[in-house]
Design a protein around this motif. Structure first.
Motif, PDB file in Angstrom:
ATOM      1  N   GLU A  83      -2.382   3.003 -18.591  1.00  0.00           N
ATOM      2  CA  GLU A  83      -2.064   1.587 -18.800  1.00  0.00           C
ATOM      3  C   GLU A  83      -0.844   1.222 -17.944  1.00  0.00           C
ATOM      4  O   GLU A  83       0.151   1.942 -17.906  1.00  0.00           O
ATOM      5  CB  GLU A  83      -1.759   1.339 -20.279  1.00  0.00           C
ATOM      6  N   ASN A  84      -0.937   0.097 -17.255  1.00  0.00           N
ATOM      7  CA  ASN A  84       0.165  -0.311 -16.386  1.00  0.00           C
ATOM      8  C   ASN A  84       0.272  -1.833 -16.334  1.00  0.00           C
ATOM      9  O   ASN A  84      -0.584  -2.545 -16.859  1.00  0.00           O
ATOM     10  CB  ASN A  84      -0.021   0.265 -14.974  1.00  0.00           C
ATOM     11  N   GLU A  85       1.294  -2.312 -15.687  1.00  0.00           N
ATOM     12  CA  GLU A  85       1.570  -3.754 -15.663  1.00  0.00           C
ATOM     13  C   GLU A  85       0.852  -4.486 -14.539  1.00  0.00           C
ATOM     14  O   GLU A  85       0.898  -5.714 -14.479  1.00  0.00           O
ATOM     15  CB  GLU A  85       3.065  -4.005 -15.525  1.00  0.00           C
ATOM     16  N   TRP A  86       0.141  -3.740 -13.665  1.00  0.00           N
ATOM     17  CA  TRP A  86      -0.448  -4.374 -12.487  1.00  0.00           C
ATOM     18  C   TRP A  86      -1.925  -4.743 -12.654  1.00  0.00           C
ATOM     19  O   TRP A  86      -2.329  -5.838 -12.309  1.00  0.00           O
ATOM     20  CB  TRP A  86      -0.274  -3.463 -11.273  1.00  0.00           C
TER      21      TRP A  86
ATOM     22  N   SER B 196       4.127   5.873 -11.478  1.00  0.00           N
ATOM     23  CA  SER B 196       4.217   5.588 -12.912  1.00  0.00           C
ATOM     24  C   SER B 196       2.879   5.629 -13.633  1.00  0.00           C
ATOM     25  O   SER B 196       2.838   5.827 -14.849  1.00  0.00           O
ATOM     26  CB  SER B 196       4.843   4.204 -13.127  1.00  0.00           C
ATOM     27  N   SER B 197       1.766   5.480 -12.878  1.00  0.00           N
ATOM     28  CA  SER B 197       0.478   5.289 -13.558  1.00  0.00           C
ATOM     29  C   SER B 197      -0.649   6.225 -13.136  1.00  0.00           C
ATOM     30  O   SER B 197      -1.611   6.390 -13.883  1.00  0.00           O
ATOM     31  CB  SER B 197       0.010   3.836 -13.349  1.00  0.00           C
TER      32      SER B 197
ATOM     33  N   VAL C 145       3.502   1.932  -8.502  1.00  0.00           N
ATOM     34  CA  VAL C 145       2.266   2.038  -9.295  1.00  0.00           C
ATOM     35  C   VAL C 145       1.813   3.486  -9.379  1.00  0.00           C
ATOM     36  O   VAL C 145       1.507   3.996 -10.462  1.00  0.00           O
ATOM     37  CB  VAL C 145       1.139   1.183  -8.674  1.00  0.00           C
TER      38      VAL C 145
ATOM     39  N   LYS D 112      -8.862   1.294 -15.440  1.00  0.00           N
ATOM     40  CA  LYS D 112      -8.394   2.652 -15.719  1.00  0.00           C
ATOM     41  C   LYS D 112      -8.964   3.637 -14.695  1.00  0.00           C
ATOM     42  O   LYS D 112      -8.387   4.707 -14.478  1.00  0.00           O
ATOM     43  CB  LYS D 112      -8.816   3.078 -17.127  1.00  0.00           C
TER      44      LYS D 112
ATOM     45  N   PHE E 193      -5.991   5.871 -13.757  1.00  0.00           N
ATOM     46  CA  PHE E 193      -4.669   5.326 -14.027  1.00  0.00           C
ATOM     47  C   PHE E 193      -4.434   5.156 -15.526  1.00  0.00           C
ATOM     48  O   PHE E 193      -5.361   4.879 -16.293  1.00  0.00           O
ATOM     49  CB  PHE E 193      -4.506   3.957 -13.353  1.00  0.00           C
TER      50      PHE E 193
END
Length: 325
Positions: A111-114, A80-81, A77, A118, A109
């Protein structure tokens, strides 16, 4: 014998008062340092926006005292974010007269998949209990996970936030009153069970957002600080209390504490949360450029290592082959 005890206790009290004087001086230094450094941090923040993954790389080089709390799933996380980290001393900025040890740590952060958030902001207040214990306390910060299987804390953070909300409805807390396990409600029992089932080694860094610390209210802390100041002033004026009586009272308090087997941190999901806050605010944040530079050096070293391997392979290919080979 009594005189020896008096001298020993009196010296101890003087040493403790001197230690508090040192702490007061350090606080004043910090208070003066914050406005001097603020424009430099603002300039750094402006510059690093031009560098892709700056804060992700800084976190990747986190010092051991912080890195030990980051699981591989957390790293995925963060790397990547994570787009930004900032630390503010909200009680003294803009001319405030509060405690400079109170801090807010903001993590931003992409946009992420978790999770949906923000921005995540966790505040810490330095408080002192009526028993004299002091340290950072906080409130759980909920995270809007996109789904249950994306929740890196496996529901623990949500439960901690729920228990906190229930506690707030009960009014100001008292750090000396620890709830007995037999009196836990359903949410507290569920949280305790999840803490025990998870274990420290599998705990996600994001559980840090659920840290609470010692259950000391602002009211209790203010009263404790005022009482201590009064006692220090009296000792400084030569009004030393009956130290033998004080020792007897302390012994009685210790006996009472021994009778209490309830753990005030029984429902704490991230026991080292204050240590992480200190590591971020006093090391990672001020030394971000150093850690970013280290990340670059690691990348260069890896490239050199790979280049050396390629050269060795080429040398082996160019060696003359012997008969029969």
């Amino acid at each position: 014998m009594a005189d020896e005890v008096d001298v020993s206790l009196a010296t101890y009290e003087e040493l403790m008062d001197l230690e508090r004087d040192f702490e007061d001086a350090e606080m004043e230094i910090l208070r003066q340092q914050i406005p001097l450094l603020k424009p430099l941090y603002e300039k750094r923040s402006s510059l690093v926006t031009k560098i892709p993954n700056f804060w992700a790389l800084v976190f990747e080089q986190a010092p051991p005292d912080l890195d030990q709390f980051i699981q591989p799933s957390d790293s995925a996380v963060l790397l990547s974010s994570l787009t930004s980290i900032s630390v503010s001393h909200f009680d003294v900025e803009n001319g405030g007269k509060g405690d400079p040890r109170n801090i807010a740590i903001k993590m931003e952060f992409a946009e992420n998949e978790w999770f949906e958030d923000k921005v995540l902001v966790k505040k810490f207040w330095h408080r002192q209990s009526k028993d004299g214990d002091a340290g950072l306390v906080s409130e759980p910060v909920a995270i809007k996970w996109k789904s249950a299987d994306k929740d890196l804390t496996q529901g623990m953070l949500d439960l901690a936030a729920k228990v906190w909300e229930n506690d707030k409805k009960q009014g100001p807390s008292d750090s000396t009153k620890v709830k007995k396990v037999k009196d836990y409600n359903a949410d507290e029992k569920a949280l305790k069970a999840k803490i025990e089932a998870t274990g420290r080694d599998a705990l996600s860094f994001f559980a840090w957002f659920g840290f609470r610390g010692l259950n000391v209210s602002e009211e209790e802390s203010q009263l404790a600080i005022e009482k201590e100041k009064k006692e220090r002033a009296e000792r400084a004026a030569g009004n030393v209390p009956d130290l033998l009586k004080v020792e007897e009272e302390d012994d009685e308090d210790e006996d009472e504490d021994e009778d209490e087997d309830e753990d005030p941190f029984d429902l704490e999901i991230f026991p080292e949360g204050d240590e992480v806050a200190i590591e971020i605010s006093e090391d990672l944040w001020p030394n971000a450029i150093k850690y970013f530079t280290q990340a670059q050096e690691v990348d260069v070293s890896e490239m050199d290592f790979e280049a050396d391997d390629e050269d060795e392979e080429m040398d082996d290919d160019e060696k003359p082959k012997t008969n029969g080979s």
